[in-house]
Motif scaffolding. Sequence first.
Motif, PDB file in Angstrom:
ATOM      1  N   TYR A  65       0.814  -1.201   0.000  1.00 45.55           N
ATOM      2  CA  TYR A  65       0.000   0.000   0.000  1.00 45.55           C
ATOM      3  C   TYR A  65       0.853   1.260   0.000  1.00 45.55           C
ATOM      4  O   TYR A  65       1.524   1.570   0.980  1.00 45.55           O
ATOM      5  N   GLY A  66       0.824   1.974  -1.111  1.00 46.41           N
ATOM      6  CA  GLY A  66       1.409   3.304  -1.146  1.00 46.41           C
ATOM      7  C   GLY A  66       2.894   3.362  -0.918  1.00 46.41           C
ATOM      8  O   GLY A  66       3.406   4.360  -0.446  1.00 46.41           O
ATOM      9  N   SER A 277      -8.460  12.863  -5.520  1.00 47.55           N
ATOM     10  CA  SER A 277      -9.565  12.632  -4.592  1.00 47.55           C
ATOM     11  C   SER A 277      -9.019  12.350  -3.208  1.00 47.55           C
ATOM     12  O   SER A 277      -7.809  12.170  -3.011  1.00 47.55           O
ATOM     13  N   PHE A 278      -9.937  12.289  -2.250  1.00 44.19           N
ATOM     14  CA  PHE A 278      -9.609  11.891  -0.880  1.00 44.19           C
ATOM     15  C   PHE A 278     -10.622  10.837  -0.469  1.00 44.19           C
ATOM     16  O   PHE A 278     -11.833  11.068  -0.542  1.00 44.19           O
ATOM     17  N   HIS A 279     -10.127   9.686  -0.047  1.00 42.49           N
ATOM     18  CA  HIS A 279     -10.980   8.580   0.369  1.00 42.49           C
ATOM     19  C   HIS A 279     -10.567   8.148   1.774  1.00 42.49           C
ATOM     20  O   HIS A 279      -9.387   7.947   2.052  1.00 42.49           O
ATOM     21  N   LEU A 280     -11.562   8.018   2.649  1.00 45.01           N
ATOM     22  CA  LEU A 280     -11.343   7.561   4.020  1.00 45.01           C
ATOM     23  C   LEU A 280     -11.965   6.183   4.184  1.00 45.01           C
ATOM     24  O   LEU A 280     -13.139   5.980   3.867  1.00 45.01           O
ATOM     25  N   HIS A 281     -11.184   5.232   4.692  1.00 49.22           N
ATOM     26  CA  HIS A 281     -11.680   3.887   4.936  1.00 49.22           C
ATOM     27  C   HIS A 281     -12.458   3.825   6.246  1.00 49.22           C
ATOM     28  O   HIS A 281     -12.171   4.548   7.202  1.00 49.22           O
ATOM     29  N   SER A 282     -13.438   2.967   6.300  1.00 50.94           N
ATOM     30  CA  SER A 282     -14.145   2.554   7.517  1.00 50.94           C
ATOM     31  C   SER A 282     -14.977   3.642   8.172  1.00 50.94           C
ATOM     32  O   SER A 282     -15.460   3.459   9.288  1.00 50.94           O
ATOM     33  N   GLN A 283     -15.148   4.781   7.502  1.00 49.24           N
ATOM     34  CA  GLN A 283     -15.926   5.864   8.096  1.00 49.24           C
ATOM     35  C   GLN A 283     -16.376   6.817   6.989  1.00 49.24           C
ATOM     36  O   GLN A 283     -15.820   6.821   5.880  1.00 49.24           O
ATOM     37  N   ASP A 301     -17.732   9.112   1.701  1.00 48.39           N
ATOM     38  CA  ASP A 301     -16.439   8.617   2.149  1.00 48.39           C
ATOM     39  C   ASP A 301     -15.344   8.901   1.127  1.00 48.39           C
ATOM     40  O   ASP A 301     -14.178   8.585   1.344  1.00 48.39           O
ATOM     41  N   THR A 302     -15.748   9.524  -0.018  1.00 47.25           N
ATOM     42  CA  THR A 302     -14.798   9.875  -1.072  1.00 47.25           C
ATOM     43  C   THR A 302     -15.238  11.185  -1.706  1.00 47.25           C
ATOM     44  O   THR A 302     -16.418  11.362  -2.006  1.00 47.25           O
ATOM     45  N   ILE A 303     -14.299  12.103  -1.910  1.00 47.92           N
ATOM     46  CA  ILE A 303     -14.601  13.351  -2.612  1.00 47.92           C
ATOM     47  C   ILE A 303     -13.603  13.524  -3.746  1.00 47.92           C
ATOM     48  O   ILE A 303     -12.416  13.249  -3.594  1.00 47.92           O
ATOM     49  N   ALA A 304     -14.098  13.956  -4.893  1.00 47.95           N
ATOM     50  CA  ALA A 304     -13.241  14.265  -6.036  1.00 47.95           C
ATOM     51  C   ALA A 304     -12.765  15.703  -5.927  1.00 47.95           C
ATOM     52  O   ALA A 304     -13.520  16.602  -5.527  1.00 47.95           O
ATOM     53  N   PRO A 327      -5.772   9.008  -2.115  1.00 46.58           N
ATOM     54  CA  PRO A 327      -6.546   9.290  -3.321  1.00 46.58           C
ATOM     55  C   PRO A 327      -7.118   7.991  -3.876  1.00 46.58           C
ATOM     56  O   PRO A 327      -6.454   6.951  -3.823  1.00 46.58           O
ATOM     57  N   HIS A 328      -8.340   8.054  -4.411  1.00 40.03           N
ATOM     58  CA  HIS A 328      -8.910   6.835  -4.974  1.00 40.03           C
ATOM     59  C   HIS A 328      -8.410   6.570  -6.388  1.00 40.03           C
ATOM     60  O   HIS A 328      -8.775   5.558  -6.997  1.00 40.03           O
ATOM     61  N   GLN A 329      -7.581   7.449  -6.931  1.00 42.28           N
ATOM     62  CA  GLN A 329      -6.791   7.124  -8.112  1.00 42.28           C
ATOM     63  C   GLN A 329      -5.584   6.350  -7.586  1.00 42.28           C
ATOM     64  O   GLN A 329      -4.613   6.936  -7.079  1.00 42.28           O
ATOM     65  N   HIS A 330      -5.635   5.036  -7.671  1.00 39.37           N
ATOM     66  CA  HIS A 330      -4.682   4.229  -6.914  1.00 39.37           C
ATOM     67  C   HIS A 330      -3.246   4.377  -7.391  1.00 39.37           C
ATOM     68  O   HIS A 330      -2.307   4.122  -6.627  1.00 39.37           O
ATOM     69  N   TRP A 331      -3.058   4.777  -8.647  1.00 34.28           N
ATOM     70  CA  TRP A 331      -1.694   5.017  -9.092  1.00 34.28           C
ATOM     71  C   TRP A 331      -1.074   6.194  -8.349  1.00 34.28           C
ATOM     72  O   TRP A 331       0.148   6.257  -8.209  1.00 34.28           O
ATOM     73  N   LEU A 332      -1.888   7.120  -7.859  1.00 39.90           N
ATOM     74  CA  LEU A 332      -1.372   8.219  -7.049  1.00 39.90           C
ATOM     75  C   LEU A 332      -1.040   7.737  -5.642  1.00 39.90           C
ATOM     76  O   LEU A 332       0.008   8.086  -5.085  1.00 39.90           O
ATOM     77  N   ALA A 333      -1.925   6.935  -5.066  1.00 41.71           N
ATOM     78  CA  ALA A 333      -1.645   6.376  -3.742  1.00 41.71           C
ATOM     79  C   ALA A 333      -0.363   5.559  -3.766  1.00 41.71           C
ATOM     80  O   ALA A 333       0.460   5.632  -2.841  1.00 41.71           O
TER      81      ALA A 333
END
Length: 344
Positions: A65-66, A277-283, A301-304, A327-333
């Motif tokens: 991860y990341g 984007s910003f994505h938060l897990h579990s909340q 739980d996700t904003i673009a 970010p939910h663009q996983h190549w960025l994460a």
Amino acid sequence: MSEQRPEGVSRRELLKKAGLGGAALLGGSLIGAAARDSASSTPSEDVYESNHEMTVGEDVLDSVYGHGFGPPRGLEASALDLATLPPAPDGLPAGTVRELELHVEERLIEVGHDVFVEAWTYNGIVPAPIIRATQGDLLRIHLENHTGHPHSVHFHGAHRPEMDGWEPIPPGGEFTYEIEAGPAGLHPYHCHTAPLAEHIARGLYGMMIVDPVGGRAPAQEVSLLLSGFTNETIGRNGVVAWNGVAGFFAQYPIKLARDEPVRAYIVNMLEYESLASFHLHSQTFDVYPAGMGSTATFRDDTIALAQGQRAMVEFTLPDYGRYMFHPHQHWLADRGAMGWFAAI
């Protein structure tokens, strides 16, 4: 921009050549900041004790991860506190005159383990200092350009057009901008000199928090600014980071008190990508676009976030443990922008 460390040149020698006195510049700092005990970073090998015990160590550090890039070696958990913990409101009345200094300087900075870039900076740091004011304050921002290139500073928000900051300040020049802070919300600032994308991508950006008169409800506050870094070795946006250092919050999660309100100020300054984007897990969280408004616009739980967009989000972490964000663009994460909140 510079390549990674040249073959045969030690890291210490490289830093000396850069005039950094043996220590690379990292992350941002705050104007009037004070770190709070309720929110800071903690190493990944820590044990959190509650009704149960949770230990996370090398299994997380060695995960996929990341971790395209990790942080520079030798960083302490507090290394990015000045970029991650906003300065607390100072309680001065609305209409206060605030004098600020911004110096444009060239610096060699380490944005990931053995990854160096030749940055253009405000006050020697990337991201630039967080500015905090109250709506209606008068900001006098004195800009000095200590580089061989023209630069400027442009603030998002509302102000008189002659203070908009698109006119370049020549090498060795200076200018004082006067703007009234507002509207209440979250506003990035950045260089607006052509070629604009290069000036931003090389590090000339920061955030300004403008509080409403009377302030906001108490909360644990966190600031997160997303950006990318480029050199000839890693390519364009080969490193992507929150608050200027790749993989930092994967190694040092942001500690937050469990079941207490959290307010996060999130800014996207990633050039050359049409969307992040910003994505938060579990909340999930309440969203205030651009930090504006007295009530949340929606919950998610996700904003673009397009380039230059930002949001204030509010949430609580009800259970002890780690909550991933990225970010939910996983190549960025995967290039260094995955991190954790640790509810303790």
